[in-house]
Design an enzyme around this catalytic site. Sequence first.
Site, PDB file in Angstrom:
ATOM      1  N   ARG A 104     -29.160 -13.002 -27.441  1.00 12.51           N
ATOM      2  CA  ARG A 104     -28.451 -14.270 -27.730  1.00 12.51           C
ATOM      3  C   ARG A 104     -28.734 -14.603 -29.190  1.00 12.51           C
ATOM      4  NH1 ARG A 104     -27.812 -19.782 -24.312  1.00 12.51           N
ATOM      5  NH2 ARG A 104     -26.272 -18.410 -23.365  1.00 12.51           N
ATOM      6  N   HIS A 131     -18.867 -15.210 -25.812  1.00  8.42           N
ATOM      7  CA  HIS A 131     -19.834 -15.298 -24.709  1.00  8.42           C
ATOM      8  C   HIS A 131     -19.286 -14.437 -23.557  1.00  8.42           C
ATOM      9  CE1 HIS A 131     -23.059 -16.610 -22.367  1.00  8.42           C
ATOM     10  NE2 HIS A 131     -22.859 -17.902 -22.286  1.00  8.42           N
ATOM     11  N   GLN A 134     -20.454 -14.794 -19.811  1.00 12.63           N
ATOM     12  CA  GLN A 134     -19.939 -16.021 -19.208  1.00 12.63           C
ATOM     13  C   GLN A 134     -18.529 -15.794 -18.667  1.00 12.63           C
ATOM     14  OE1 GLN A 134     -21.436 -19.277 -18.994  1.00 12.63           O
ATOM     15  NE2 GLN A 134     -19.715 -19.455 -17.594  1.00 12.63           N
ATOM     16  N   ASP A 226     -15.726 -26.990 -22.600  1.00 16.87           N
ATOM     17  CA  ASP A 226     -17.089 -26.652 -23.033  1.00 16.87           C
ATOM     18  C   ASP A 226     -17.555 -27.749 -23.978  1.00 16.87           C
ATOM     19  OD1 ASP A 226     -19.465 -25.310 -23.603  1.00 16.87           O
ATOM     20  OD2 ASP A 226     -18.554 -23.870 -24.975  1.00 16.87           O
ATOM     21  N   CYS A 266     -18.697 -24.048 -18.551  1.00 23.58           N
ATOM     22  CA  CYS A 266     -19.741 -23.011 -18.545  1.00 23.58           C
ATOM     23  C   CYS A 266     -21.141 -23.596 -18.440  1.00 23.58           C
ATOM     24  CB  CYS A 266     -19.612 -22.142 -19.797  1.00 23.58           C
ATOM     25  SG  CYS A 266     -19.849 -23.072 -21.320  1.00 23.58           S
ATOM     26  N   ARG A 294     -22.861 -16.303 -12.524  1.00 28.91           N
ATOM     27  CA  ARG A 294     -23.461 -15.619 -13.679  1.00 28.91           C
ATOM     28  C   ARG A 294     -24.405 -14.520 -13.174  1.00 28.91           C
ATOM     29  NH1 ARG A 294     -23.992 -18.083 -18.624  1.00 28.91           N
ATOM     30  NH2 ARG A 294     -24.681 -16.016 -19.263  1.00 28.91           N
TER      31      ARG A 294
HETATM   32  N1   CP Z   1     -23.576 -21.100 -19.897  1.00 31.65           N
HETATM   33  C1   CP Z   1     -24.690 -20.634 -20.476  1.00 31.65           C
HETATM   34  O1   CP Z   1     -24.723 -19.561 -21.108  1.00 31.65           O
HETATM   35  O2   CP Z   1     -25.783 -21.424 -20.297  1.00 31.65           O
HETATM   36  P1   CP Z   1     -27.198 -21.275 -20.991  1.00 31.65           P
HETATM   37  O3   CP Z   1     -27.034 -21.675 -22.445  1.00 31.65           O
HETATM   38  O4   CP Z   1     -28.084 -22.227 -20.239  1.00 31.65           O
HETATM   39  O5   CP Z   1     -27.664 -19.854 -20.894  1.00 31.65           O
HETATM   40  N1  NVA Z   2     -20.357 -23.098 -26.818  1.00 33.50           N
HETATM   41  C1  NVA Z   2     -21.688 -23.327 -26.326  1.00 33.50           C
HETATM   42  C2  NVA Z   2     -21.933 -22.533 -25.083  1.00 33.50           C
HETATM   43  C3  NVA Z   2     -23.277 -22.708 -24.461  1.00 33.50           C
HETATM   44  C4  NVA Z   2     -23.475 -21.844 -23.259  1.00 33.50           C
HETATM   45  C5  NVA Z   2     -22.699 -22.976 -27.406  1.00 33.50           C
HETATM   46  O1  NVA Z   2     -22.515 -21.973 -28.104  1.00 33.50           O
HETATM   47  O2  NVA Z   2     -23.672 -23.728 -27.563  1.00 33.50           O
END
Ligand code: CP
Ligand code: NVA
Length: 309
Positions: A104, A131, A134, A226, A266, A294
């Site tokens: 990440r 993502h 997701q 989102d 999400c 997920r």
């Molecule tokens: N939706 C998602 O990826 O959540 P987290 O940021 O909690 O991993």
């Molecule tokens: N768009 C959001 C998604 C979190 C799962 C972010 O990048 O923070």
Amino acid sequence: MAGKRDLVSMLDVREDLVGLLELAGKIKNRTKAGEPYEPLRGKSLAMLFEKASTRTRVSFEVGMTQLGGHALFLSPNDLQIGRGETIADTARVLSRYVDGIMYRAFRRDNVRELAANATVPVINGLDDKEHPCQVVADLFTIHERRGRLKGLRLAYVGDGNNVCNSLLLGTAIVGMHMAVACPSGYEPDPELLAQARRLSKETGSSLDIMRDPAAAAKRADVLYTDVWVSMGQEKEKEEREKLFRPYQLNEKLVTLANEDAIVMHCLPAHRGLEITDDVIDGPRSVVFDQAENRLHAQKAILARFIAGV
Ligand code: CP
Ligand code: NVA
């Protein structure tokens, strides 16, 4: 390792997305039936998190355990990356210990660099562009609810962010129509949008970017939103929260969609901002099934990318 396969973008599962969703379904059924399924026995996954996470961290770690393997949580502050070791060297070293790396990251370039230097599969657990894990879970959830994907209409309301970009690619691959309503200047990534447009032409689906959330929501089968402020954009919080206010997913918008439309997010949600309490907790909402999926979808991704299932 010759032929190792990475999942950086939805484009990386273009050829076998449907197969991956089927595998996720089989894995979910086995899990629910209490049947062990351990294709990753003795395998390890390194998980590198530059940003916070609840769902991704826990579902990957639990998923690895359920598949018979093991996951390690690593933050850059604890790794030597925080003290200047390069991403390339980190990739080379981790590849000597583990069978896959989930990353990440703040920047897509860093995910690409890690993938280019790792000899084990690299899975994108969210970056600034996409993502994909997701969206594999999201498509699985929509299919579970509706029994099909092709021809359904998804309306995304809010920021043209990483999740939106992956949704554009994912819906185009499976032939779903997608409409994005966002303020000017907050459109999806132009390169990924162009790719999604090419794919949607091939699958015969429509892809529209518009300003009016009501126009997007009209006749939708899926309403999706989102956060307005993604991780890394905290400095823009005040400005964004003001600008995105007309893009709230609320009851008024839900009434414009099809009667059996589902509501997705999400998560994490900012209740009262991008989505109201009555909508996220309402009868159309599938957000917690979506969060559960997920786990099942990622087990399919892990089984496929690491064990070649
Ligand atoms: N939706 C998602 O990826 O959540 P987290 O940021 O909690 O991993
Ligand atoms: N768009 C959001 C998604 C979190 C799962 C972010 O990048 O923070």
